[in-house]
Motif scaffolding. Structure first.
Motif, PDB file in Angstrom:
ATOM      1  N   THR A  10       0.745  -1.230   0.142  1.00 26.01           N
ATOM      2  CA  THR A  10      -0.067  -0.087   0.037  1.00 26.01           C
ATOM      3  C   THR A  10       0.731   1.277  -0.024  1.00 26.01           C
ATOM      4  OG1 THR A  10      -0.215   0.159   2.449  1.00 26.01           O
ATOM      5  CG2 THR A  10      -1.993  -1.208   1.236  1.00 26.01           C
ATOM      6  N   HIS A  11       2.022   1.449   0.698  1.00 28.97           N
ATOM      7  CA  HIS A  11       2.948   2.383   1.059  1.00 28.97           C
ATOM      8  C   HIS A  11       4.095   1.893   1.497  1.00 28.97           C
ATOM      9  CE1 HIS A  11       1.130   2.474   4.810  1.00 28.97           C
ATOM     10  NE2 HIS A  11       1.977   3.400   5.269  1.00 28.97           N
ATOM     11  N   LEU A  12       5.125   2.990   1.471  1.00 32.94           N
ATOM     12  CA  LEU A  12       6.564   2.530   1.582  1.00 32.94           C
ATOM     13  C   LEU A  12       7.102   2.966   3.125  1.00 32.94           C
ATOM     14  CD1 LEU A  12       8.274   3.353  -1.784  1.00 32.94           C
ATOM     15  CD2 LEU A  12       7.143   1.296  -1.041  1.00 32.94           C
ATOM     16  N   HIS A  13       6.023   3.002   4.014  1.00 30.04           N
ATOM     17  CA  HIS A  13       6.544   3.199   5.345  1.00 30.04           C
ATOM     18  C   HIS A  13       7.001   1.718   5.950  1.00 30.04           C
ATOM     19  CE1 HIS A  13       4.215   7.139   6.234  1.00 30.04           C
ATOM     20  NE2 HIS A  13       5.433   7.321   6.030  1.00 30.04           N
ATOM     21  N   GLY A  14       8.172   1.971   6.933  1.00 34.96           N
ATOM     22  CA  GLY A  14       8.521   0.721   7.094  1.00 34.96           C
ATOM     23  C   GLY A  14       7.859  -0.394   7.702  1.00 34.96           C
ATOM     24  N   HIS A  63      -2.099  10.015   2.757  1.00 34.04           N
ATOM     25  CA  HIS A  63      -1.302   9.540   3.948  1.00 34.04           C
ATOM     26  C   HIS A  63       0.076  10.333   3.883  1.00 34.04           C
ATOM     27  CE1 HIS A  63      -0.150   7.298   7.147  1.00 34.04           C
ATOM     28  NE2 HIS A  63       0.864   6.691   6.399  1.00 34.04           N
ATOM     29  N   GLY A  64       0.099  11.529   3.275  1.00 34.14           N
ATOM     30  CA  GLY A  64       1.346  12.325   3.406  1.00 34.14           C
ATOM     31  C   GLY A  64       2.260  11.705   2.246  1.00 34.14           C
ATOM     32  N   ILE A  65       2.534  10.654   2.075  1.00 33.53           N
ATOM     33  CA  ILE A  65       3.075   9.821   0.856  1.00 33.53           C
ATOM     34  C   ILE A  65       2.248   9.124   0.187  1.00 33.53           C
ATOM     35  CG2 ILE A  65       5.322   9.630   2.425  1.00 33.53           C
ATOM     36  CD1 ILE A  65       4.949   6.804   2.364  1.00 33.53           C
ATOM     37  N   ALA A  66       2.562   8.587  -0.995  1.00 39.41           N
ATOM     38  CA  ALA A  66       1.788   7.976  -1.795  1.00 39.41           C
ATOM     39  C   ALA A  66       1.360   6.625  -1.319  1.00 39.41           C
ATOM     40  CB  ALA A  66       2.554   7.388  -3.149  1.00 39.41           C
ATOM     41  N   SER A  67       0.069   6.624  -0.889  1.00 38.26           N
ATOM     42  CA  SER A  67      -0.577   5.277  -0.376  1.00 38.26           C
ATOM     43  C   SER A  67      -1.774   4.951  -0.872  1.00 38.26           C
ATOM     44  CB  SER A  67      -0.934   5.732   1.258  1.00 38.26           C
ATOM     45  OG  SER A  67      -1.583   4.674   1.831  1.00 38.26           O
ATOM     46  N   PHE A  68      -1.865   3.700  -1.245  1.00 38.66           N
ATOM     47  CA  PHE A  68      -2.991   3.196  -2.225  1.00 38.66           C
ATOM     48  C   PHE A  68      -3.785   2.337  -1.520  1.00 38.66           C
ATOM     49  CE2 PHE A  68       0.260   4.580  -5.342  1.00 38.66           C
ATOM     50  CZ  PHE A  68      -0.480   5.218  -6.353  1.00 38.66           C
ATOM     51  N   GLY A  69      -5.009   2.269  -1.944  1.00 40.98           N
ATOM     52  CA  GLY A  69      -6.022   1.305  -1.373  1.00 40.98           C
ATOM     53  C   GLY A  69      -6.250   0.066  -2.749  1.00 40.98           C
ATOM     54  N   TYR A  70      -6.631  -1.120  -2.448  1.00 40.28           N
ATOM     55  CA  TYR A  70      -6.983  -1.913  -3.516  1.00 40.28           C
ATOM     56  C   TYR A  70      -8.067  -2.565  -3.381  1.00 40.28           C
ATOM     57  CZ  TYR A  70      -1.862  -1.807  -4.118  1.00 40.28           C
ATOM     58  OH  TYR A  70      -0.674  -1.520  -4.221  1.00 40.28           O
ATOM     59  N   ILE A 125      -8.941  -3.385   0.515  1.00 40.02           N
ATOM     60  CA  ILE A 125      -7.934  -3.484   1.536  1.00 40.02           C
ATOM     61  C   ILE A 125      -7.385  -2.087   1.391  1.00 40.02           C
ATOM     62  CG2 ILE A 125      -5.968  -4.546   2.307  1.00 40.02           C
ATOM     63  CD1 ILE A 125      -6.795  -7.202   1.618  1.00 40.02           C
ATOM     64  N   LEU A 126      -7.521  -0.998   2.385  1.00 42.56           N
ATOM     65  CA  LEU A 126      -7.165   0.035   2.110  1.00 42.56           C
ATOM     66  C   LEU A 126      -5.552   0.280   2.947  1.00 42.56           C
ATOM     67  CD1 LEU A 126     -10.156   2.126   2.836  1.00 42.56           C
ATOM     68  CD2 LEU A 126      -9.301   1.419   0.581  1.00 42.56           C
ATOM     69  N   ALA A 181     -18.646  -3.284  -1.314  1.00 40.39           N
ATOM     70  CA  ALA A 181     -17.847  -4.476  -1.113  1.00 40.39           C
ATOM     71  C   ALA A 181     -18.522  -5.320   0.168  1.00 40.39           C
ATOM     72  CB  ALA A 181     -16.483  -4.034  -0.586  1.00 40.39           C
ATOM     73  N   ASP A 182     -18.089  -6.547  -0.237  1.00 37.12           N
ATOM     74  CA  ASP A 182     -18.396  -7.477   0.772  1.00 37.12           C
ATOM     75  C   ASP A 182     -17.903  -7.524   2.393  1.00 37.12           C
ATOM     76  OD1 ASP A 182     -20.274  -9.651  -0.784  1.00 37.12           O
ATOM     77  OD2 ASP A 182     -18.652  -9.211  -2.124  1.00 37.12           O
ATOM     78  N   VAL A 183     -16.274  -7.024   1.876  1.00 35.16           N
ATOM     79  CA  VAL A 183     -15.429  -6.939   3.134  1.00 35.16           C
ATOM     80  C   VAL A 183     -14.503  -5.724   2.909  1.00 35.16           C
ATOM     81  CG1 VAL A 183     -13.663  -7.776   4.748  1.00 35.16           C
ATOM     82  CG2 VAL A 183     -15.413  -9.358   3.903  1.00 35.16           C
ATOM     83  N   LEU A 184     -14.523  -4.743   3.941  1.00 33.96           N
ATOM     84  CA  LEU A 184     -13.747  -3.716   3.819  1.00 33.96           C
ATOM     85  C   LEU A 184     -12.516  -3.966   4.882  1.00 33.96           C
ATOM     86  CD1 LEU A 184     -12.667  -0.702   2.949  1.00 33.96           C
ATOM     87  CD2 LEU A 184     -14.598   0.219   4.283  1.00 33.96           C
TER      88      LEU A 184
END
Length: 308
Positions: free
Chosen positions: A62-66, A141-148, A209-210, A226-229
């Motif tokens: 989703t994003h590059l935080h550690g 999220h301040g940096i590139a963060s994706f939901g799928y 999934i976010l 969605a069936d599940v979030l």
């Protein structure tokens, strides 16, 4: 289709919650596992589950935080040592290729399988075949963060074999033709329309999934029906200002997304280590006050995704 939570904590590992790792188990559908994020220690969590690393087909970051990527180099290496030969695809924001390749190069790691990177910069479809489509959209999220958003293709109706057998139709090639909806003539001259013996189609399941995010309309679009979030809930409802400052969501905001998107079930994760068992119950109640079918998940929880 099942979701197994390998880590449900935020920021740093804790005794009761590891950092983020989510497995979408598609063993019946394609004999594969898709992993969403891979925080530190994810491969140790996998050892305590029934998941086999060689079954992991795709990893969506989703994003590059550690706390979402530091487990990747170890898992990738172990997959090779444990007999993995099938290709592995890694999806994520720009920079994920550099991170993984640098770790593998410095450690002089050689893999026994091809590694493919799909770096994401824009919203849209990132994967599609006959079974599944995966759509991504950038969050806040301040940096590139994706939901799928994972969308399963509709399932064809089942052939009602018991009704055919009751009519004296023997199992065999005719069953295949009838399942396709053809009209067939039986040896005794009777004509049967296959459409009369095929059940209704079942809508494919949708799992969203976010990544980490503030409350945003993008989350609602990704989660529509969605069936599940799966949504982060790093802060309680009284810490909305802090959540905004740190580009995260509160429990109530996550529940609001679920409500507006019309989802069936909300699973809350990315729980701060300061919330212990009793506190987590309060977080769950906060979400349920907005969206009743909300649940705080724990490490190793397995949730089946049922057909609607």
């Amino acid at each position: 289709m099942e979701i197994e939570f390998l880590g449900t904590g935020a920021g740093v590992p804790a005794k009761h919650r590891n950092v983020t790792g989510i497995a979408l188990k598609l063993l019946d559908e394609r004999n594969a596992v898709w992993l969403f994020d891979c925080g530190e220690g994810t491969q140790m969590q996998i050892l305590r589950s029934t998941i086999r690393p060689r079954k992991i087909e795709k990893i969506f970051i989703t994003h590059l935080h550690g706390d979402h990527i530091f487990g990747l180099p170890g898992l990738i290496s172990s997959r090779s040592f444990q007999g993995g030969t099938e290709p592995l695809e890694i999806y994520g924001p720009r920079g994920i290729r550099d991170f993984v390749q640098m770790a593998l190069r410095v450690s002089q790691t050689r893999l026994s399988y091809p590694l493919k990177f799909i770096e994401i910069a824009e919203n849209g479809v990132v994967f599609e075949d006959k079974q599944f489509k995966v759509i991504c959209e950038k969050l806040d999220h301040g940096i590139a963060s994706f939901g799928y958003r994972v969308v399963e293709a509709d399932h064809e109706g089942e052939l009602q074999a018991d009704k055919l057998l009751a009519l004296g139709v023997k199992s065999g090639p005719l069953f295949g033709r009838l399942k396709k909806g053809e009209t067939v003539t039986l040896p005794d001259g009777r004509k049967i329309n296959g459409l009369d013996f095929v059940g209704q189609k079942r809508r494919g399941r949708i799992v969203t999934i976010l990544g980490d995010t503030r409350f945003t309309q993008a989350s609602i679009r990704l989660a529509e029906n969605a069936d599940v979030l799966v949504h982060e809930s790093t802060f309680n409802k009284n810490e909305a200002q802090m959540a905004r400052s740190y580009f995260h969501s509160t429990t109530e905001q996550a529940a609001q997304v679920a409500k507006e998107a019309g989802v069936t079930c909300l699973l809350l994760t990315h729980i701060s280590a300061r919330y212990l068992a009793k506190d987590a119950i309060e977080l769950e109640k906060e979400a349920q006050g907005v969206f009743p079918n909300s649940r705080i998940v724990k490490d190793f929880d397995v949730v089946e995704v049922p057909f609607n």
